[in-house]
Write a protein that holds these residues in place. Structure first.
Motif, PDB file in Angstrom:
ATOM      1  N   HIS A  58      16.451  -7.136  -2.820  1.00  0.00           N
ATOM      2  CA  HIS A  58      15.704  -8.244  -2.224  1.00  0.00           C
ATOM      3  C   HIS A  58      14.448  -7.715  -1.527  1.00  0.00           C
ATOM      4  O   HIS A  58      14.450  -6.623  -0.938  1.00  0.00           O
ATOM      5  N   LEU A  59      13.358  -8.470  -1.597  1.00  0.00           N
ATOM      6  CA  LEU A  59      12.071  -8.038  -1.055  1.00  0.00           C
ATOM      7  C   LEU A  59      12.187  -7.599   0.402  1.00  0.00           C
ATOM      8  O   LEU A  59      11.538  -6.637   0.823  1.00  0.00           O
ATOM      9  N   SER A  60      13.016  -8.292   1.184  1.00  0.00           N
ATOM     10  CA  SER A  60      13.143  -7.948   2.599  1.00  0.00           C
ATOM     11  C   SER A  60      13.827  -6.597   2.810  1.00  0.00           C
ATOM     12  O   SER A  60      13.707  -5.999   3.885  1.00  0.00           O
ATOM     13  N   GLU A  61      14.552  -6.105   1.799  1.00  0.00           N
ATOM     14  CA  GLU A  61      15.280  -4.848   1.907  1.00  0.00           C
ATOM     15  C   GLU A  61      14.571  -3.698   1.203  1.00  0.00           C
ATOM     16  O   GLU A  61      14.962  -2.541   1.349  1.00  0.00           O
ATOM     17  N   CYS A  62      13.536  -4.002   0.450  1.00  0.00           N
ATOM     18  CA  CYS A  62      12.872  -2.999  -0.385  1.00  0.00           C
ATOM     19  C   CYS A  62      11.964  -2.108   0.469  1.00  0.00           C
ATOM     20  O   CYS A  62      11.192  -2.594   1.307  1.00  0.00           O
ATOM     21  N   THR A  63      12.040  -0.805   0.246  1.00  0.00           N
ATOM     22  CA  THR A  63      11.177   0.138   0.956  1.00  0.00           C
ATOM     23  C   THR A  63      10.011   0.557   0.069  1.00  0.00           C
ATOM     24  O   THR A  63      10.046   0.393  -1.153  1.00  0.00           O
ATOM     25  N   ALA A  64       8.975   1.114   0.687  1.00  0.00           N
ATOM     26  CA  ALA A  64       7.818   1.588  -0.065  1.00  0.00           C
ATOM     27  C   ALA A  64       8.228   2.689  -1.040  1.00  0.00           C
ATOM     28  O   ALA A  64       7.725   2.753  -2.170  1.00  0.00           O
ATOM     29  N   LYS A  65       9.151   3.549  -0.626  1.00  0.00           N
ATOM     30  CA  LYS A  65       9.604   4.628  -1.502  1.00  0.00           C
ATOM     31  C   LYS A  65      10.311   4.064  -2.733  1.00  0.00           C
ATOM     32  O   LYS A  65      10.046   4.481  -3.863  1.00  0.00           O
ATOM     33  N   GLN A  66      11.213   3.099  -2.521  1.00  0.00           N
ATOM     34  CA  GLN A  66      11.933   2.486  -3.647  1.00  0.00           C
ATOM     35  C   GLN A  66      10.973   1.785  -4.600  1.00  0.00           C
ATOM     36  O   GLN A  66      11.069   1.943  -5.821  1.00  0.00           O
ATOM     37  N   VAL A 125       0.840  -1.206   0.000  1.00  0.00           N
ATOM     38  CA  VAL A 125       0.000   0.000   0.000  1.00  0.00           C
ATOM     39  C   VAL A 125       0.871   1.250   0.000  1.00  0.00           C
ATOM     40  O   VAL A 125       0.590   2.229  -0.708  1.00  0.00           O
ATOM     41  N   GLY A 126       1.952   1.216   0.771  1.00  0.00           N
ATOM     42  CA  GLY A 126       2.847   2.372   0.802  1.00  0.00           C
ATOM     43  C   GLY A 126       3.455   2.672  -0.550  1.00  0.00           C
ATOM     44  O   GLY A 126       3.597   3.839  -0.942  1.00  0.00           O
ATOM     45  N   ALA A 127       3.800   1.633  -1.297  1.00  0.00           N
ATOM     46  CA  ALA A 127       4.377   1.829  -2.630  1.00  0.00           C
ATOM     47  C   ALA A 127       3.348   2.433  -3.584  1.00  0.00           C
ATOM     48  O   ALA A 127       3.675   3.322  -4.389  1.00  0.00           O
TER      49      ALA A 127
END
Length: 641
Positions: free
Chosen positions: A412-420, A307-309
């Motif tokens: 990697h999905l675990s490192e991905c942020t909503a902004k990225q 949702v953030g993305a």
């Protein structure tokens, strides 16, 4: 031609089963009799299409949602599924409830097939079947190219292996083969120690690893490569006549809709279907976000990321729950996420499931983990794709999408942020080059009919190879090679001579391997010379050693030599506190100035014994695989690799 009785054996997630289900439907429509051998969920899917199925394993969802599975996904390393560590919830998965290998063999024997088609995750069961049913023709099927050696991509289980900058990629495959053979070697020795040497299965001996990975030219059967050649063409160093690129195996849209109309759950959004139709019509094309069987951290984390993305990208979206069961409730009740919940009211629709072939063409962009089946579904729909890789082949798929400009990969999905993720979504929805590339690729992919191509190939292969007796002769020749090699090397206590024989054979077959082997011999000779001159150093600090462009501590840094790197001393300052070095082996910059000690602690030491040169390389390998290697495998064993 035919009809034939065909068994299909598979294991894995829905993405691992749906392709063979589509093939099974195509074979059944051509008049053949089918039976699937799979995990419970797969069997229910097959039965939705009126196909017979038998359970031969535990549910993969139970494995991936376990502590072991979650750690593997969060670390992005499929090898961790085989880690030596034991977990508290292991007994709940049901591995030991039955002898699943025997269940599989007994089931196939009872079905009496003319042909077995199998995929990679049932390899051990199939090896057992080959011992008791040597006259059963088998065809191996793969959905991705990561199953046969090439100098272009590495094997999935060797992704953690850190290779030197000048080391060819194909050496990952050599290591993969040798590590698998090491396990087989230990198993055979244990059988012999128990007085059961005569019962060793030839298809699980060390040489079976070599035959499977490096001698497909003489194999009885080709590989069925069930993915789109328009998207991922065959590599130039593959044996073309044995690598059959069929095209993607997918269930046609009309077959999916017919199954849903019959009440099946596989391609049915259920009561949400009309809500989905209304949501799509209510505004601009939505963004699809779904991670299927992949999970990291928690469903709350994944829902907030999705949702953030969408909020970052200012796009409407459809989020499919998958195995994590994402929903609006997954955002939580905290005031911290009130803005996300407010954004959801008019911009986000959560679905439990949805048929990709129907939904994807109506989307502006698709975001998923990069499973090859889902990736081909989004690309064949002509839709730009964002891949957030987790493990297995997904990192390579993300890289290929970015390189080919059919979408974008993330960290990697675990490192991905909503902004990225939001930035990637925005680019894919607005970049005209990516959008046009996807449309052009979709035109080519939609002309392929992987199922029809495979059904036709199987019929012809059964006539030309099996009925003619050619397959039997090739199969008997393979068995003879396995038995001869095992007889020759079975009494070894050290697998070194066996590996040496393979290395010589590979050097004759692959010029790139011969060139690198020659380079390694030359490099070893140089290191011996440096050792004799007391100019050879090695990095001992786990954190590595920082290198700078100049002698001064304030000069720009030029990288970090990793632990176990071998360095040649070029010059020192007057006090010996700074050394200019060149990398001879290992990972790091080509050269630079280093401090051999920091705060009184040595981080780089001089090699004092010639034997250390090989020992250091073995220690490096052992450390990289320490969490997946059983304690009984010693450093000496890794010396052989």
């Amino acid at each position: 031609m035919g009809p034939y009785r065909i068994a299909i054996a598979t294991q894995g997630t829905r993405g691992d089963f749906q392709p063979v289900l589509s093939l099974g439907i195509g074979l059944a429509n051509a008049g053949h009799t089918l039976r699937f051998f799979a995990n419970p969920g797969h069997c229910r899917m097959a039965e939705e299409f009126g196909l017979e199925a038998s359970v031969i394993s535990v549910e993969v969802k139970d494995v991936l949602s376990s502590q072991r599975g979650m750690k593997a996904m969060e670390k992005g390393d499929m090898a961790l599924l085989g880690m030596a560590q034991k977990f508290d919830d292991e007994e709940n998965i049901g591995y030991q409830d039955q002898d699943w290998g025997k269940v599989f063999v007994d089931g196939v024997k009872a079905f009496k097939p003319d042909l077995l088609i199998w995929t990679n995750l049932v390899a051990l069961q199939v090896a057992g079947l080959k011992q008791v049913c040597p006259s059963l023709p088998c065809l191996f099927a793969s959905y991705q190219p990561h199953v046969y050696p090439t100098n272009h991509i590495g094997p999935i289980l060797m992704q953690r292996l850190e290779t030197e900058p000048d080391q060819p990629t194909i050496f990952r495959w050599v290591m993969d083969m040798q590590s698998e053979a090491m396990g087989s070697f230990e198993h055979c020795k244990q059988m012999q120690a128990k007085g059961l040497g005569d019962l060793v299965n030839p298809h699980t001996t060390p040489h079976a690893s070599f035959e499977t990975k490096f001698n497909l030219e003489e194999a009885p059967s080709p590989f069925l490569m069930a993915y789109s050649p328009s998207w991922w063409p065959a590599y130039d160093d593959w044996p073309k006549e044995k690598m059959i690129l069929t095209g993607n195996w997918k269930i046609k849209k009309e077959d999916q809709e017919a199954a849903a109309a019959r009440g099946g759950q596989l391609f049915n959004a259920g009561g949400q279907h009309q809500a989905c139709v209304d949501f799509i019509k209510a505004g601009e094309k939505p963004v699809y976000i779904g991670w299927g069987s992949m999970m990291v951290f928690s469903k709350e984390h994944m829902a907030r990321l999705a949702v953030g993305a969408l909020k970052e990208a200012n796009r409407r979206g459809i989020i499919v729950g998958g195995w994590a069961e994402l929903s609006e409730e997954s955002l939580g009740d905290s005031e911290e996420y009130a803005e996300l919940k407010e954004f959801c009211k008019s911009n986000v629709l959560f679905l439990k499931s949805a048929p990709h072939e129907w939904l994807f063409p109506q989307c502006a962009c698709c975001v998923h983990h990069g499973g090859i089946g889902t990736t081909q579904a989004s690309l064949s729909a002509g839709v730009p794709t964002v891949v957030t890789p987790v493990f297995a082949d997904q990192k390579d798929i993300a890289a290929k999408l970015s390189e080919d400009r059919h979408g974008l990969g993330t960290v990697h999905l675990s490192e991905c942020t909503a902004k990225q993720l939001g930035e990637k979504i925005h680019r894919c929805c607005t970049d005209t080059e990516i959008i046009n590339n996807c449309k052009e690729l979709a035109d080519k992919m939609q002309k392929e009919d992987g199922v029809a191509t495979t059904v036709e190939f199987i019929g012809k292969w059964m006539e030309d190879e099996v009925k003619s007796g050619k397959w039997k002769k090739k199969s008997e020749a393979l068995l003879a090679r396995l038995e001869l090699f095992h007889e020759k090397f079975k009494d070894l206590n050290d697998p070194g001579p066996m590996f040496a024989k393979w290395n010589m054979d590979l050097a004759e077959k692959y010029k790139v391997i011969k060139d690198y082997q020659d380079y390694q011999v030359e490099t070893y000779g140089k290191m011996v010379g440096m050792f004799m001159q007391k100019k050879l150093w090695t990095v001992t600090a786990a954190s590595g050693c920082l290198a700078r462009e100049g002698e001064g501590l304030k000069t720009p840094d030029c990288g970090r030599f990793k632990e176990f790197a071998m360095l040649e001393e070029l010059e020192t300052n007057k006090t010996g506190s700074r050394i200019r070095v060149r990398r001879i082996k290992g990972i790091g910059p080509k050269e630079g100035w280093i401090s051999p000690a920091v705060s009184g602690k040595d981080i780089v030491v001089k090699v004092t014994k010639q034997a250390q040169i090989q020992e250091i390389g073995a220690k490096s390998m052992l450390k990289q695989f320490a969490d997946v290697v059983p304690p009984k495998v010693s450093k000496a064993d890794f010396d052989k690799l």
